[in-house]
Each structure stands twice: as C-alpha cells, then as structure tokens.
Design an enzyme around this catalytic site. Structure first.
Site, PDB file in Angstrom:
ATOM      1  N   GLU A  68      41.064 -23.472 -23.693  1.00 36.93           N
ATOM      2  CA  GLU A  68      39.784 -22.931 -24.163  1.00 36.93           C
ATOM      3  C   GLU A  68      39.253 -21.877 -23.174  1.00 36.93           C
ATOM      4  O   GLU A  68      38.753 -20.816 -23.579  1.00 36.93           O
ATOM      5  CB  GLU A  68      38.803 -24.111 -24.323  1.00 36.93           C
ATOM      6  N   PRO A 119       1.411  -2.887  -2.767  1.00 35.10           N
ATOM      7  CA  PRO A 119       1.394  -3.266  -1.353  1.00 35.10           C
ATOM      8  C   PRO A 119       2.760  -3.561  -0.739  1.00 35.10           C
ATOM      9  O   PRO A 119       2.857  -3.797   0.450  1.00 35.10           O
ATOM     10  CB  PRO A 119       0.523  -4.521  -1.349  1.00 35.10           C
ATOM     11  N   ASP A 136       5.872   7.702   2.018  1.00 36.70           N
ATOM     12  CA  ASP A 136       5.590   7.444   3.428  1.00 36.70           C
ATOM     13  C   ASP A 136       5.949   6.016   3.825  1.00 36.70           C
ATOM     14  O   ASP A 136       6.546   5.282   3.042  1.00 36.70           O
ATOM     15  CB  ASP A 136       4.149   7.820   3.800  1.00 36.70           C
ATOM     16  N   LYS A 151       5.570   7.968   9.361  1.00 35.68           N
ATOM     17  CA  LYS A 151       5.652   8.012  10.821  1.00 35.68           C
ATOM     18  C   LYS A 151       6.818   7.163  11.299  1.00 35.68           C
ATOM     19  O   LYS A 151       6.646   6.004  11.640  1.00 35.68           O
ATOM     20  CB  LYS A 151       4.356   7.503  11.429  1.00 35.68           C
ATOM     21  N   GLY A 211       0.072   0.968  -2.083  1.00 36.28           N
ATOM     22  CA  GLY A 211      -1.139   0.485  -2.752  1.00 36.28           C
ATOM     23  C   GLY A 211      -1.536   1.389  -3.892  1.00 36.28           C
ATOM     24  O   GLY A 211      -0.723   1.762  -4.735  1.00 36.28           O
ATOM     25  N   ASP A 212      -2.818   1.762  -3.910  1.00 33.14           N
ATOM     26  CA  ASP A 212      -3.324   2.701  -4.911  1.00 33.14           C
ATOM     27  C   ASP A 212      -3.520   4.048  -4.221  1.00 33.14           C
ATOM     28  O   ASP A 212      -4.054   4.102  -3.118  1.00 33.14           O
ATOM     29  CB  ASP A 212      -4.656   2.177  -5.459  1.00 33.14           C
ATOM     30  N   MET A 234      -6.852  -0.880   7.658  1.00 22.97           N
ATOM     31  CA  MET A 234      -6.644  -0.176   8.929  1.00 22.97           C
ATOM     32  C   MET A 234      -7.610  -0.695   9.997  1.00 22.97           C
ATOM     33  O   MET A 234      -8.159   0.084  10.776  1.00 22.97           O
ATOM     34  CB  MET A 234      -6.876   1.338   8.744  1.00 22.97           C
TER      35      MET A 234
HETATM   36  N1  SAH Z   1      -3.627   3.197  -0.432  1.00 18.80           N
HETATM   37  C1  SAH Z   1      -3.359   1.937   0.212  1.00 18.80           C
HETATM   38  C2  SAH Z   1      -4.045   1.812   1.540  1.00 18.80           C
HETATM   39  C3  SAH Z   1      -3.592   2.779   2.570  1.00 18.80           C
HETATM   40  S1  SAH Z   1      -4.411   2.541   4.093  1.00 18.80           S
HETATM   41  C4  SAH Z   1      -3.780   0.792  -0.702  1.00 18.80           C
HETATM   42  O1  SAH Z   1      -4.420   1.007  -1.731  1.00 18.80           O
HETATM   43  O2  SAH Z   1      -3.423  -0.341  -0.392  1.00 18.80           O
HETATM   44  C5  SAH Z   1      -3.231   1.566   4.959  1.00 18.80           C
HETATM   45  C6  SAH Z   1      -3.767   0.202   5.178  1.00 18.80           C
HETATM   46  O3  SAH Z   1      -3.653  -0.578   4.016  1.00 18.80           O
HETATM   47  C7  SAH Z   1      -3.038  -0.575   6.235  1.00 18.80           C
HETATM   48  O4  SAH Z   1      -3.467  -0.232   7.527  1.00 18.80           O
HETATM   49  C8  SAH Z   1      -3.437  -2.000   5.879  1.00 18.80           C
HETATM   50  O5  SAH Z   1      -4.741  -2.271   6.326  1.00 18.80           O
HETATM   51  C9  SAH Z   1      -3.481  -1.928   4.370  1.00 18.80           C
HETATM   52  N2  SAH Z   1      -2.217  -2.389   3.771  1.00 18.80           N
HETATM   53  C10 SAH Z   1      -1.406  -1.699   2.956  1.00 18.80           C
HETATM   54  N3  SAH Z   1      -0.360  -2.456   2.567  1.00 18.80           N
HETATM   55  C11 SAH Z   1      -0.528  -3.656   3.157  1.00 18.80           C
HETATM   56  C12 SAH Z   1       0.226  -4.859   3.155  1.00 18.80           C
HETATM   57  N4  SAH Z   1       1.353  -4.992   2.456  1.00 18.80           N
HETATM   58  N5  SAH Z   1      -0.237  -5.903   3.891  1.00 18.80           N
HETATM   59  C13 SAH Z   1      -1.373  -5.796   4.601  1.00 18.80           C
HETATM   60  N6  SAH Z   1      -2.109  -4.685   4.636  1.00 18.80           N
HETATM   61  C14 SAH Z   1      -1.711  -3.620   3.927  1.00 18.80           C
END
Ligand code: SAH
Length: 496
Positions: free
Chosen positions: A22, A231, A254, A276, A308-309, A389
């Site tokens: 099989e 994130p 970035d 960076k 993030g956003d 930050m």
């Molecule tokens: N545009 C991004 C924020 C950029 S500023 C957003 O909407 O999330 C960068 C900061 O976002 C970092 O210094 C930290 O404070 C926060 N951040 C982004 N990703 C993160 C993660 N995975 N865990 C914890 N802090 C995070």
C-alpha cells in the site's frame, strides 16, 4: 534549511520504486502523475500496481532488489517496508550517487517527498523536514481549502496569452503591472468561475485597450508606499503591507525591520538598508528622503518599510512632505505600533476600564533633546503612559514624573524586543525604573509602560541558574567576591 526544495522534471525519465504494498502504491501515484517511467521491483504487489503494470503505465519485475537496479535511475524510492531491504536500497543508491527516499526513514534518505497541493501547473510542496508531519498535513489541508480549484486553469489561461501580452506591452515593468492587475481583476475571476470562453473574449478586449494604453503605462511614474512593518513578529504584518511589499521594485528599510519581513519582497527587488548597522555609516533622514525620491522619479515602486506604524514616531510625516513637494505619489499602509503589539505580547490591557480610561504615547527623545510635554498632566492618575525611545532617558523621565506629582510606587513595565522570539518583560516601580533597565542590560528596542495596568504584565522568567548564582556563590566558593552588576551604557541601538 535542512533540505533544498526543487521541482524536478521526471517526464519520460526512469525512476525505481522498490516494494509493492500500500505504501509503494501511495508513492507511485505522484511519480506516475509527473510522467516518470517507473520500474517497480517487488516479489509481490497489490492490485493498484498490478493494474498499472497490465495497462502498461509502469513496469513491474517480480523479483528481489539488487544493487544493479540503481545505475541509470533519476530517483530511487524504497517502500519495501522491510528494514533490511530499505537499508540495502539506500546504500546502493548512495553509492551510485542517485537521490534516494526511504519511506519514513529520514536517516536512510537523501531527499524528502513533500506533501503536495496540486493545481498543476501550480504546485505547492510542503515539508516539515520530518519534524512535524501533522503540522505539514494541517498546512496542506488549509491550502487545499483556500486555493481555488480552478487555479491551474487560471495559470494555463495566463500562459496561453503570454506571447500576446508580450507583443502588446513591450516594457517588462509595465508587463508586470499588467499581470498584477490581471490576476486581481474580473477576467481572472471569470476563469476561476469556469467561464473560460467569456474570459477569452474579455482578455482580447483588454489587450486591445492595453495596446493603446501601453505607452502611457510604460511612462507611469513610480510611487512610494510607507509601510508599517509592525513591532517585529512577521505575523503582525497586514495583508495590505504584504501586497505592497511584494509589488515593490525597491525596498528601503531600517534596523527595526527584521530580515524575515524584508524576505517577503520579490526576489528581484532591490533592498536598501538605511539603519544604524554596527560600525557602518547610517543614512541621515535627508539622505533617505533623497533616495526615496530618486527611485520613485526613475519610475520604480518603492516600499519604505518602517518598524511599527510609519506615522507613529517614525518620521513618516517628514518623508511624505518631502515626496509630496516633488509631486511623488505616497501611500501609507498602517502597521501595528510598538505600543499595541508589545502590550498585547506582554499581556497588558492598555486601557483597562478600571485603571486607565486614557492613554498617552510619548517619545523619550524630542527633536532637540527632552520632549516638550505637559509633565503635570502626564503625572495624573487613571491613565497609561507608553514611552517610546525612553530607555536611555529613564532617569530624567522618572525625575520629571515624580517631580510633577506621580506616586513613586507607580507600577512600571519594560518590554524589550516585544513580539519577537527574544522578548523580555520586567516590572517594577517608577522610583527604581532606571535601575530596573540598567540591571537587565537591555540593548534591543525597549518600550516603557507607566501606570496601574503595568501590574498585569506577564514577566519573562529569568534563567534560574544565573539568577541564583550570586546568592549561591558565597556558599559554594567562600573566598570569591560576589559579582556586582556592571552598569551598562545608555542604549544607542534603539534611537531611530
Ligand atoms: N514607528 C514605530 C516606533 C519607532 S520609534 C512604531 O510605531 O512602533 C522606535 C521605538 O519604538 C523604540 O525605541 C522602542 O521604544 C519602540 N519599539 C519598536 N519596536 C519595539 C519592540 N519590538 N519592542 C519594544 N519596543 C519597540
């Protein structure tokens, strides 16, 4: 990647299948579908193989396997269901340099036969490398139910028009856009619904119109899409982000955007890192703006991927303004910002009705150092503060908030690398926030939450041994001084 996936042409090519039960019949089916000339070697075989042999679709030789069967074969599959035979087949194939698969015996195999979703010519092959076959099966079931049955017909339909489209739409980039629109459009929908004749008529109409439009399309200006990458966890991308990313000719990203996310771009898309990186020059905002404009003005579709956003502490607004001044079209795809992503991952309800009917997102760094905010307003009760930050300025944050009247024992939570596999969550009180951050030596992106809701955080358990070591050391080694935590440098990695 333990195995390298390829799709091998077996049409009219010899394949050896050892075994006739099989399991062998199950392995025979995809080989026969691929057009292989299968030789079955087995003393006895089941009805399916008897039938295939008498219909002339395969050859069956009723005898035991010998190593002389291997040379000349493209592949060898052993489904002998007999350990000794499997071992001999594997050894002979390996010695002859012919790829071999022994059913359910990864250690005897040099290739895997994956689970298949067959919508030929579209084929999806799934493998867990033997690690989780049930998971692979679930993925296959999911794909089977989500991929339209007529997908293969659609691919064949498109293929039949390939030359015609090439003749009408000469430019390669314009042609890609044509096909992108086609697969999302009404003609494709008709093919998927089985209305092939009407779809053909519509396609011819579409091509006639495209001939007139081709020139305009070729000269179409590029555009920039600011995409929120979330994130960190790639599962937190939106469908729209994924689509925009896959349509891009150039991806500019970035350091907050992980490689797993950049990998969703097309293979041939150019990738430009502007973060960076350690020891390397990092692009200034002015350089990034110029780069985006340059690519867009050259007619490319640019995906500007941001953590993030893009519009939350992401300087998306500055990039938009710069591009708008140059009449470049900019779209924004929102993303899950660190606050919502990380708090969900840490189990913190951002606006718990009993504790925080209000929340504020704050950047720890303003344009010229400390952010210009209303500290007494932030120090009031019944709200959550989410600080981006903020790790490197935790000291002044703490002083400002307590100075403005916030309770020194206000709960705080700190989340490093939120939503990623190396996420860390720690909690404490406002008064000791700087020590809490210093003590854990965070180097990844770090988010601070201040307010009663911080108490809900699911804290990451530290590895037991390192945590206990300082306490145990004096007992174990009475003459060795107890190590003192070394203060770490303020965090540079997290600045944007
Ligand atoms: N545009 C991004 C924020 C950029 S500023 C957003 O909407 O999330 C960068 C900061 O976002 C970092 O210094 C930290 O404070 C926060 N951040 C982004 N990703 C993160 C993660 N995975 N865990 C914890 N802090 C995070």
């Amino acid at each position: 990647m333990q195995h390298f996936p390829i799709f091998l042409s077996l049409n009219q090519r010899p394949v050896l299948l050892v075994g006739g039960g099989e399991t062998a019949a199950r392995k025979l089916r995809p080989l026969a579908k691929a057009g292989a000339q299968v030789l079955v070697v087995a003393e006895t075989v089941g009805p399916e193989i008897v039938e295939a042999a008498s219909a002339g679709r395969i050859t069956w030789q009723a005898r035991p396997f010998t190593p002389a069967d291997v040379p000349g074969q493209v592949l060898v599959v052993s489904a002998a269901e007999d350990d000794d035979v499997d071992r001999v087949v594997s050894k002979a194939a390996k010695a002859a340099g012919v790829p071999v698969n022994v059913v359910d015996r990864p250690s005897l195999s040099t290739f895997i036969m994956p689970a298949l979703v067959d919508r030929s010519p579209i084929l999806v092959a799934i493998s867990s490398g033997g690690a989780a076959p049930i998971l692979a099966r679930n993925i296959r079931a999911f794909l089977e139910s989500h991929l339209p049955a007529q997908l293969g017909a659609l691919a064949r339909f498109a293929d039949s028009f390939r030359d015609a489209v090439k003749a009408v739409v000469g430019d390669a980039a314009a042609r890609r856009r044509f096909w992108e629109r086609f697969f999302d459009g009404p003609v494709a929908t008709k093919v998927l619904a089985g209305e092939t004749t009407r779809a053909r008529e519509d396609m011819i109409g579409l091509l006639n119109r495209s001939a007139a439009l081709a020139e305009a399309t070729e000269n179409q200006a590029g555009r920039v899409t600011l995409i929120g990458a979330g994130p960190g966890d790639p599962d937190l991308l939106t469908f729209r982000a994924l689509r925009a990313l896959q349509q891009a000719d150039v991806v500019v990203y970035d350091q907050l955007v992980g490689p797993e996310i950049v990998d969703y771009a097309r293979r041939d898309a150019e990738r430009v890192f502007v973060g960076k990186a350690k020891g390397a020059h990092s692009a200034s905002q002015a350089e990034i703006n110029a780069l985006l404009a340059e690519h867009a003005l050259a007619g490319r579709r640019v995906a500007r991927l941001k953590g993030g956003d893009p519009m939350v502490f992401g300087r998306g607004g500055e990039e938009m303004a710069y591009l708008a001044e140059r009449h470049i079209t900019v779209d924004v795809v929102p993303g899950i910002t660190a606050a919502t992503g990380c708090l969900a991952a840490a189990g913190i309800p951002l606006t718990h009705r009993d504790h925080a009917p209000m929340t504020t997102f704050i950047a720890g760094h303003g344009k010229d150092g400390e952010p210009q905010v209303d500290w007494p307003a932030l120090a009031r009760q019944n709200q959550s503060l989410v600080i981006y930050m903020g790790a490197s300025v935790a000291h002044s944050l703490r002083d400002r908030l307590i100075g403005a009247g916030m309770a020194a024992d206000m709960p705080v939570a700190v989340i490093e690398n939120g939503t990623r596999s190396n996420q860390k969550v720690v909690t404490g009180e406002l008064a000791t926030l700087p020590a809490l951050i210093r003590g854990h030596g965070f180097t990844g992106p770090t988010l601070i939450v201040v307010g009663a809701v911080a108490r809900f955080a699911r804290v990451t358990r530290p590895a037991l041994l390192p945590a206990l070591l300082p306490a145990l050391l004096p007992a174990l080694l009475p003459n060795v001084p107890v190590p003192v935590p070394v203060p770490v440098q303020p965090m540079l990695a997290e600045a944007v």
